[in-house]
Design an enzyme around this catalytic site. Structure first.
Site, PDB file in Angstrom:
ATOM      1  N   ASP A 211       0.836  -1.202   0.000  1.00  0.00           N
ATOM      2  CA  ASP A 211       0.000   0.000   0.000  1.00  0.00           C
ATOM      3  C   ASP A 211       0.874   1.256   0.000  1.00  0.00           C
ATOM      4  OD1 ASP A 211      -2.842   0.937   0.430  1.00  0.00           O
ATOM      5  OD2 ASP A 211      -1.912   1.913   2.153  1.00  0.00           O
ATOM      6  N   GLU A 264      14.461 -15.483   0.629  1.00  0.00           N
ATOM      7  CA  GLU A 264      14.741 -16.566   1.586  1.00  0.00           C
ATOM      8  C   GLU A 264      13.794 -17.742   1.349  1.00  0.00           C
ATOM      9  OE1 GLU A 264      14.124 -14.801   5.423  1.00  0.00           O
ATOM     10  OE2 GLU A 264      15.855 -13.457   5.209  1.00  0.00           O
TER      11      GLU A 264
HETATM   12  C1  GLC Z   1      -4.172   3.067  -0.667  1.00  0.00           C
HETATM   13  C2  GLC Z   1      -5.392   2.191  -0.534  1.00  0.00           C
HETATM   14  C3  GLC Z   1      -6.540   3.037  -0.107  1.00  0.00           C
HETATM   15  C4  GLC Z   1      -6.210   3.656   1.231  1.00  0.00           C
HETATM   16  C5  GLC Z   1      -4.890   4.406   1.176  1.00  0.00           C
HETATM   17  C6  GLC Z   1      -4.381   4.696   2.546  1.00  0.00           C
HETATM   18  O1  GLC Z   1      -4.295   3.998  -1.671  1.00  0.00           O
HETATM   19  O2  GLC Z   1      -5.615   1.520  -1.749  1.00  0.00           O
HETATM   20  O3  GLC Z   1      -7.732   2.325  -0.026  1.00  0.00           O
HETATM   21  O4  GLC Z   1      -7.212   4.546   1.602  1.00  0.00           O
HETATM   22  O5  GLC Z   1      -3.887   3.656   0.559  1.00  0.00           O
HETATM   23  O6  GLC Z   1      -3.948   3.511   3.166  1.00  0.00           O
END
Ligand code: GLC
Length: 556
Positions: A211, A264
């Site tokens: 993310d 790993e």
């Molecule tokens: C990313 C995720 C989204 C979230 C953001 C903050 O863009 O896809 O859904 O709100 O990160 O974590």
């Protein structure tokens, strides 16, 4: 329907051309009737996933969370939210998926924890300058009494990116206030995430979706830099690698460490970066010494125009080839307006399709007329085109049912912080997160035994899995057919544009000779001679109508 483990599953490079299906667990299937999807719900639908013909699932966060941002506010990276199940349920899900040869990718959220994470609670209780505060980004404010935020950086969901705590210091959160940013210059933070990666890899997880992968490294030197102004969506505001917050070169040192952990394992684990960066910078995230793969959102932003698709496909494949990476394709995910609805909007020449759709959700004027039929026709054609491309494809739950965005969720039911923090101006992302319809009727269309956590519209019934499963013309049937053929026809990662390609039509050939032809124009066009194996819509007297894709095995 073929359900045995896929041949590619044996290879360490399984991900290069994998079809990955994104599950938003709270909205997929609810096994205990509490209105919230859960892991056992997913277990019960594993045969459905196998019959669909995907190679992997990506599970959006299922960790303990107060849901200030749909689970992207994580309280504990090594556990399951009790409302969604237990670690034992997770293990059962992994083994059920693996039993069908389906790989498992989990979502890692490293830019920020939730404000209920043990580290953040410790930081709040600890004094200024403490080790606990150094895991996050705490600063003194500016101005008299230090009552102004340390910089004018905005949070993605509106308002300032800084929130003040009891002793007067401020902490950074590029997203919601409940999502304090971690300090990735801190060794303890780095080591803890390496331990989290091992925790899931040891449980058999095959890969990680990362993310906000482009946000971890920040320039936090004092004075904090003002943000450069971005004039147009296509412009990058500053020389690459020098923005104070996004896509800094140092971020790749972090992923080099992650790669060592991935390697790993046998086969090596993989990462896929969610990095909203300039296309020329994407290969750095997707390199073999980094995460291995990065989302490519170019098609998702594109308008339904042959020229745009042609340029994007050509450039992205060339880029991937130059760097030895495989490209990824995405049309929908849990953050954007579903592609059936994007294509139902009147196009605007000054906007890409995503910007256009977001403006529509701002709801600050009269809503434009939606042509839902056209939207779905184009969505089916775009998907079939995408699935013919070399590289890997990411699908988002519900797109295989041809779902449109739900735009009439009552204000008091909206959960997305984007809505709440914009004072209601932005409808947010709940419209693509409404629980799936599995049955034509029942309290939540077969999602669970009770009402769903987000209200489902009446038009979900006729689009349910039950309604589409045995309908030869349904979107679900189209996805199943296309994925089945894709596996059969899969070859090397290349394509050749055919002479039929022009401003209206995209016609390409894949190794082995099969062709994908898409008509973006308004008049029917002829198809190559041969066997038409899948079409996104009916042919007209043997011709390919507007807004339609066909796959053809030419007569030899
Ligand atoms: C990313 C995720 C989204 C979230 C953001 C903050 O863009 O896809 O859904 O709100 O990160 O974590």
């Amino acid at each position: 329907m073929e359900m045995s483990p896929r041949p590619a599953a044996a290879s360490a490079e399984w991900w290069r051309q994998a079809v990955v299906y994104q599950i938003y667990p709270r909205s997929f299937a609810d096994s205990d009737g509490d209105g919230l999807g859960d892991l056992r719900g997913i277990v019960s639908r594993v045969p459905y996933l196998a019959a669909l013909g995907i190679d992997a699932v990506w599970l959006s966060p299922f960790y303990p969370s107060a849901l200030a941002d749909g689970g992207y506010d994580v309280d504990d990276y090594r556990d399951v939210d009790p409302r969604l199940g237990t670690l034992a349920d997770f293990d059962e899900l992994t083994s059920a998926l693996h039993g069908y040869g389906i790989r498992v990718i989990v979502d890692i959220v490293p830019n920020h924890t939730s404000n209920r994470h043990a580290w953040f609670l410790e930081a709040l209780a600890a004094p200024k300058g403490s080790r606990a505060r150094d895991r996050y980004v705490f600063r003194d404010g500016r101005g008299p009494a230090r009552a102004e935020p340390p910089s004018d950086w905005p949070a993605a969901f509106g308002g300032p990116a800084w929130t003040r705590v009891g002793d007067g210091q401020w902490y950074l959160h590029l997203f919601a206030a409940e999502q304090p940013d971690l300090n990735w210059a801190n060794r303890e933070v780095r080591d803890d995430f390496l331990a989290t990666l091992r925790f899931w890899a040891d449980r058999g997880v095959d890969g990680f979706r990362v993310d906000v992968a482009h946000g971890l490294a920040k320039n936090l030197a004092e004075p904090l830099e003002p943000l450069p102004v971005k004039r147009h969506p296509a412009d990058w505001p500053v020389p690459h690698g020098t923005h104070p917050l996004w896509d800094r070169d140092e971020v790749h040192d972090i992923y080099a460490e992650w790669r060592q952990v991935f390697n790993e394992y046998d086969p090596p684990r993989i990462g896929v970066a969610e990095a909203w960066v300039h296309p020329s910078r994407r290969p750095r995230y997707a390199s073999a010494s980094g995460l291995g793969q990065a989302f490519n959102f170019d098609l998702l932003e594109a308008n339904w125009k042959a020229g745009e698709f042609l340029r994007i496909i050509t450039d992205d494949l060339a880029d991937a080839q130059r760097h030895g990476a495989s490209t990824t394709w995405v049309l929908s995910n849990h953050d954007v307006v579903r592609h059936a609805s994007r294509y139902a909007l009147p196009a605007r020449d000054d906007r890409d399709s995503l910007t256009n759709a977001k403006a529509w959700l701002l709801g600050n004027g009269t809503a434009p007329e939606l042509d839902r039929g056209r939207g779905l026709r184009r969505a089916r054609a775009a998907t079939l085109l995408m699935l013919a491309l070399p590289g890997s494809a990411y699908l988002y739950q519900g797109e295989e049912l041809g779902l449109h965005e739900v735009t009439d969720i009552p204000a008091e039911r909206i959960q997305d912080p984007a809505y709440l923090r914009s004072g209601g101006a932005d409808k947010g992302r709940d419209g693509c997160r409404v629980p799936l319809p599995w049955a034509t009727d029942g309290p939540s269309f077969g999602f669970g035994a009770g009402a769903a956590h987000l209200p489902q519209p009446a038009w979900f019934g006729p689009l349910s899995v039950e309604a589409q499963e045995h309908d030869h013309a349904s979107t679900l049937t189209l996805y199943r057919q296309a994925l089945g053929w894709r596996r059969t026809l899969q070859g090397a990662e290349s394509l050749e544009w055919m002479p039929g390609t022009n401003g209206q039509v995209l016609d390409f050939r894949r190794p082995g000779g099969w062709r994908s032809v898409t008509n973006f124009g308004s008049r029917p066009v002829p198809l190559p001679h041969g066997t038409v194996i899948v079409t996104s819509g009916p042919l007209e007297e043997g011709l390919l109508p507007a807004d339609t894709t066909a796959w053809v095995i030419p007569a030899s």
